[in-house]
Design an enzyme around this catalytic site. Structure first.
Site, mmCIF file in Angstrom:
data_model
loop_
_atom_site.group_PDB
_atom_site.id
_atom_site.type_symbol
_atom_site.label_atom_id
_atom_site.label_comp_id
_atom_site.label_asym_id
_atom_site.label_seq_id
_atom_site.Cartn_x
_atom_site.Cartn_y
_atom_site.Cartn_z
ATOM 1 C CG HIS A 163 34.119 27.094 54.285
ATOM 2 N ND1 HIS A 163 34.359 25.770 53.995
ATOM 3 C CD2 HIS A 163 34.896 27.392 55.361
ATOM 4 C CE1 HIS A 163 35.223 25.275 54.878
ATOM 5 N NE2 HIS A 163 35.578 26.247 55.710
ATOM 6 C CD GLU A 297 30.223 35.933 32.415
ATOM 7 O OE1 GLU A 297 29.355 35.952 33.289
ATOM 8 O OE2 GLU A 297 29.997 36.280 31.244
#
Ligand code: ARG
Length: 474
Positions: A163, A297
């Site tokens: 998480h 990216e």
């Protein structure tokens, strides 16, 4: 590209009473992109001609004319001298026309027992096979870079996350090998897909086969195919092999994208887990302090392209009745772009992973801050006889206390720890250390540095052996 031909130059013009409109010509032509298949088209034609001669459908003289002509055409293409004509629609008709110019009637005989439908399917498979080999080569190089990074950092401890919250300490090498495992499966998928790419459609002709006594197995053998497509309708029409390949590439990019996301996070000053070489980053035109992780990216972004190509190919196929339909001409651009995107991305990542500099101090600090060894404390209590749920509860209270105090678990005095459970003794501090935690996970697939090292060494052997001779290769 020139477009100076008249209607009568079209291979199929005999049946038509008016020329095709300029728009339709441009709309239907594929030569702008399928000329990329040219050398494979020639390879296929040479094998076809050799077979025609072998079974007596072409004279030895014609065969050698064809061989000579195709040799010259190859030369013209490679040196950029070939005059591609839009009016000749595609790579196949361009080459055939030129061949006829060069060698006359022999060139016209080459298309005996063949159609562009089985020809194009053959060309794509020949081309794709080599591209799969290139991609697999880059995947291996990337896996090797990851394994080497892992070997150098088996003992580097970082926080493992679930998480995106600090969960348990892990070896940085272990984290690198998780990606190696993903790319290893990608390689398996590509190797498997290659078997189905590597079958010969030629001989299916337009759709139903041909009335000439051809020898398909001979052509398959000449071209290094593992077998022939055994149903002529299926051979010319299905592109499932291309879909399967693109699906495998979409998974490669998905794994690259996950890695990219981590590199981007790790490079931020909040994490500071790695440094990337400047050559993989760019600055900002307005903010002088910036060093942006452009390559990861972009790779994350380009994943969308490849996923898109997969959907395009699936959609292209789904409504097509048997057998060949012109829809299939649309298979090429998505395939070409998939290959270009994946190959360039992998090349960049091989270098980038190699040049990546892990920052062990920052990783360690982050692991210490996140109560990453709380599970180890619970396991410790279980080993002293507590039920796991009770141990979990006691440790939760201890963590809460430590959070309020603003200290790590191991900074709590023994007496305080004992207030959460009296069975805790001095030996707890070994358990609470990061090293104690990772070392204790010492089983196959666990994060203990000894396991990570053993695994990385096994992988090195496998990858090196693979390099020496992959049975999947031609
Ligand atoms: N350019 C075509 C393609 O890529 C070649 C096959 C053309 N066949 C036909 N019947 N028009 O699919």
């Amino acid at each position: 590209m020139s477009s100076s031909l008249s209607q009568k130059d079209q291979a199929w013009s005999g049946r038509f009473s008016e020329p095709v409109s300029a728009l339709v010509q441009r709309y239907t032509a594929s030569v702008g992109f399928d000329q990329r298949l040219a050398l494979f088209d020639i390879e296929g034609s040479l094998a076809h001609a050799e077979m025609l001669c072998h079974v007596g459908l072409l004279s030895g003289k014609d065969l050698s004319e064809i061989q000579k002509g195709l040799g010259q055409i190859r030369e013209e293409i490679v040196t950029g001298k070939f005059d591609w004509q839009l009016a000749l629609e595609d790579v196949h008709l361009n080459i055939e026309k030129r061949l006829t110019e060069l060698v006359g009637d022999a060139g016209k005989r080459l298309h005996t027992a063949r159609s562009r439908n089985d020809q194009v399917a053959t060309d794509i498979r020949l081309w794709l096979r080599t591209q799969i080999d290139d991609i697999r080569g880059q995947l291996k190089a990337l896996r090797l870079a990851l394994v080497n990074k892992a070997l150098a950092h088996t003992e580097t401890i970082m926080p493992g996350f679930t998480h995106l919250q600090v969960a348990q300490p892990i070896s940085f090498g272990h984290h690198m090998l998780a990606y190696e495992a993903m790319f290893a499966r990608d390689d398996e998928r590509l190797a498997d897909a290659r078997k189905r790419v590597n079958r010969l459609p030629l001989g299916a002709a337009a759709l139903a086969g041909t009335s000439y006594p051809i020898d398909r197995l001979r052509v398959a053998q000449t071209l290094g195919f593992e077998g022939v497509c055994e149903n002529s309708l299926d051979a010319v029409s299905d592109r499932d092999f291309a879909i399967e390949f693109t699906a495998a590439c979409a998974l490669v990019m998905t794994h690259i994208s996950r890695l990219s996301e981590e590199l981007i996070l790790w490079m931020t000053s909040r994490y500071g887990f790695i440094k990337l070489p400047d050559r993989f980053c760019t600055g900002s035109s307005i903010m002088p302090q910036k060093k942006n992780p452009d390559v990861p990216e972009l790779a994350r972004g380009k994943t969308g392209r490849v996923n898109g190509h997969l959907v395009a190919l699936l959609t292209l196929m789904k409504g097509q009745p048997l057998a060949y339909n012109k829809d299939n001409q649309e298979d090429k651009e998505p395939l070409f772009d998939t290959v270009d995107t994946v190959l360039d991305t992998l090349r960049a990542f091989v270098e980038m992973v190699d040049g990546m500099q892990p920052q062990p101090e920052a990783m360690r600090k982050a692991a210490l801050e996140g109560y990453a060894t709380a599970t180890d404390l619970a396991d410790y209590l279980v080993k002293k006889g507590l039920a796991f749920r009770d141990a979990h509860e006691a440790v939760a209270l201890a963590v809460r206390h430590a959070v309020v105090q603003g200290v790590a678990l191991e900074a709590l005095p023994l007496s305080v720890l004992q207030s959460f459970n009296p069975q805790i003794t001095e030996d707890v501090f070994a358990v609470l250390s990061l090293e104690g935690s990772v070392n204790s996970r010492n089983h196959l697939g666990g994060t203990a540095p000894a396991q990570v090292r053993a695994q990385a060494e096994r992988l090195l052997l496998v990858l090196r052996a693979d390099r020496e001779g992959d049975p999947g290769r031609r």
